[in-house]
Scaffold this active site. Sequence first.
Site, short mmCIF file in Angstrom:
data_model
loop_
_atom_site.label_atom_id
_atom_site.label_comp_id
_atom_site.label_asym_id
_atom_site.label_seq_id
_atom_site.Cartn_x
_atom_site.Cartn_y
_atom_site.Cartn_z
N LYS A 1 -1.93 -2.80 -10.83
CA LYS A 1 -3.36 -2.94 -10.61
C LYS A 1 -4.15 -1.80 -11.25
CE LYS A 1 -3.05 -5.78 -6.48
NZ LYS A 1 -1.63 -5.81 -6.21
N ASP B 1 -3.39 -10.91 -0.93
CA ASP B 1 -4.44 -9.99 -0.45
C ASP B 1 -5.83 -10.35 -0.97
OD1 ASP B 1 -2.42 -8.58 0.86
OD2 ASP B 1 -1.98 -7.44 -0.94
N ASP C 1 3.66 3.02 -1.17
CA ASP C 1 2.33 3.15 -1.74
C ASP C 1 1.22 3.11 -0.70
OD1 ASP C 1 2.82 0.50 -1.14
OD2 ASP C 1 1.83 -0.29 -2.92
#
Length: 547
Positions: free
Chosen positions: A99, A176, A286
């Site tokens: 991302k 998400d 993360d």
Amino acid sequence: MLHKFGRVRLCSVLVCVCVCVCVGGRYSRLQLGGGDLHTICPGNEAQRESEREHSPPTIVKKDHSCSHQLVFFLIPPMCLFSSARMQHWGLNTYLYGPKDDLKHRLLWREVYSPEEEGQLRTLIVEAQSRGLRFVYALSPGQDIVFSSSCDLTLLKRKLRQVSDLGCQAFAILFDDIDHSMCQADSEAFSSFAHAQVTVTNEIYRFLGEPPVFLFCPTEYCGSLCSPSISKSPYLQTVGEDLLPNITVIWTGSKVISRKLSVDCLAEVESVLQRPPLIWDNLHANDYDSRRLFLGPFKGRDSQLRSHLRGLLLNPNCEFEANYIPLHTLGSWYRAGEEGRKDEEYEYCPDRALSAALHDWMEELNQPLQAGEQLRLVLVQTVSNQPSQPNHQPPGSRPGAPSGGSRGQKAQGRGPCSGKGLLSESQVRLLVGLHYLPHEHGPSAQKLLQDLTWLKTNCHLVSTNNKKTPAQKVDEWRGRASRFLSLCEDIAQLHCSVVGGANRAVLYDLYPYVWDLRNTALVAKAFICWLGKNIAERIQGNIMLVTV
């Protein structure tokens, strides 16, 4: 690769052993398997809520009848290393989806520039030359208008560009994101799942029905299904309408599942009408920058692989922290192979951990330089020359210890200095303190148990308590002495890491061993305070407490 995709991070596997050094995003996954292995990568997930802190994993198999694979999500690599380890451990796939690459998610409509194309082509060719399948993942779900012919054209243009670079495997990720649809989509589709499936099927056909094509649903684990897995209208639509050769990603009962069993997957397999591909977040860190997971692959039935299209392991963001997770994953995979049913080959996490530690020790004390065996590219040039006082690890303060060896323990554990070797017992201590998300390792359990007991029974050595039997006082002092000795071992572990020859390990693990050292010193001071009459002395930067 250049720093186009973000900071240099080592997060997964794709090197001489299927290890990857990456730039950019936080995701990184690698696949294990008797057939093709695939690695996938989504990016930074810092904003996720407690349960939604990880993006689902992805593994795929070439057809429905054979080879189950394991995958690890990876960050865009700066360089790929020799495939020796990958072949040895059975890892063979790299999935790109960081991302931090804005054109992966936020700016997914934009094509890559010629410079970016060159970088991506280099990565694809490098992966393929090492026997790795390169999977390109795209996440358009945040703002795509499913009914828009323009958006669909842009999506095809983007994936066609990557296909022209030599990529032959793809993934569409809808994890998400908000379930709501715009008015145009609500009028064109009967449901959110219908919209996603329609677009995914069209893209799959547009790309020529590639043998590896992954789909990450928005409901990617049991806890996200409404009202349940078996009654979820979303999953029912996916199972009924998604083309059968498209693989669906699943993380288990939760985003980070403590256990995965054949029984727990039977329900979702029935709803999806195909075996899922597990995206395993067991070692992903993360979502918490202060946590690291060095423990073995654990809590997954050995028989699981025959009921999956693949299994993806989402590793730590720090590359050097993933040796044990990946090594033990390979052991788990081999234990489930046909013809290996006897007790000798039955997977045991503790035995696999010992084997991984033994192999890792051969590398931990080897100088690591850019350009050598593990051509690891770091933010600053790695040298095997002795550390200079003014060259501190990132995040350290002036005057912080810069080296150390085990031999210093006998001399009162003074400030770290010089080059020292990490011992296997020290590495085992580190693993125990940074074990797995749902459980502590043996060393951490011992520390917590002793600290709790010493605190609960501190009245035994209170100066106001004159009636405590000498035997009880001696027991308290004995446990305090052992506790303080373990705290000193942790401080010495910090010295050995800082003074070690392998600077790649130092840069990746330094923040964690620094926190461990400071926590150990605070714990020592607390036990000393509880004892009141415990002698203290300070030497250099390390406080020594004796009972």
